[in-house]
Design a protein around this motif. Sequence first.
Motif: not given
Length: 328
Positions: A78-82, A130-132, A138-142
């Motif tokens: 959820s990056y502030r910069n989408r 920012r935002g992540q 963790r879910q990304d690397i899983q």
Amino acid sequence: MKNSTLIISLDFELLWGIFDKVGTTYRPDYFSNTRKVIPQMLESFAKHEIAVTWATVGMLFAENEEEWKYYSPEYKPSYRNRNLSAYEWAKQHGIKPEVHFAPDLIRQIVDTPGQELGSHTYAHYYTLMRGQSPEQFRQDIQATQRIAEDKFETRLKSLVFPRNHINELYLGICLEEGYEVVRGNPKNWFWQETQHEDLGKKIIRSADCFFEVGERSTFFLEELKAYPNEPLILPASRILRPFSPKGLGIMNRLRLNRIKQEMEAAARNGESYHLWWHPHNFGNDPQSSMKELLEVLEHFQSLRDRFGMQSLSMGQVGELIGVPSLTT
């Protein structure tokens, strides 16, 4: 004499690595050239007995959009910069298999002797933006581990943070999810805090590729150690910057000579030298880029014959040094 070591790690991304910089302005032939040159790299690595870690964006493992969505994590960054989100980019511009998926090339990597399949996160995840959050990371690397195990029966052990954004608070998560070795940045100050890309750092980093600006970036394997509950941090030494076809022959020669001189210094002193680049860096001029790579590999062969220099992947270095077990 202590054994000297050449370590090579590659950030395999295709468009996932630069979508937030180029948008839809990329040249299709740039990535078609990349796809054609990767088998040539693999053939050359096998011929010269070179171990390489291919830190691969997990999305490239997918066969199609359906499979890409299936393995994508529930909690996305959820990056502030989408505009930094691969998911947002795909939503706006769509998926094109030729620049977003490469299971055929990954199979060739896995089937080539000496090659290690590593992770560049699933969605080219920026851990310092920012935002992540830690749970999103963790879910990304899983997700990458799941798709690697399901499709290639491989458990990934080595990880390279995209854009060299190393969030030290996330190192424990890496080890918990099976990543025992992480590539670190060169020790010079202009390679630190890479999320702050001011002009001064960029100029000095570029100059250091041609002339000695910072400290030597070679290191002794014996000095490396993994701290409790963290992966081993394996420093990078030098990026092999892209060949420039714009009539700058002397600059190409200076850049390549600097790498060869650093490799020789490492071999003479029993140190290690960690070279890295992106396979798509060869996309502009594959023929000239491969010619340079062959010169580097042949130079390594000479150093192996003269000084006993060895070639190790990131994972092999981790096995050699050892990584502490997680403590509860």
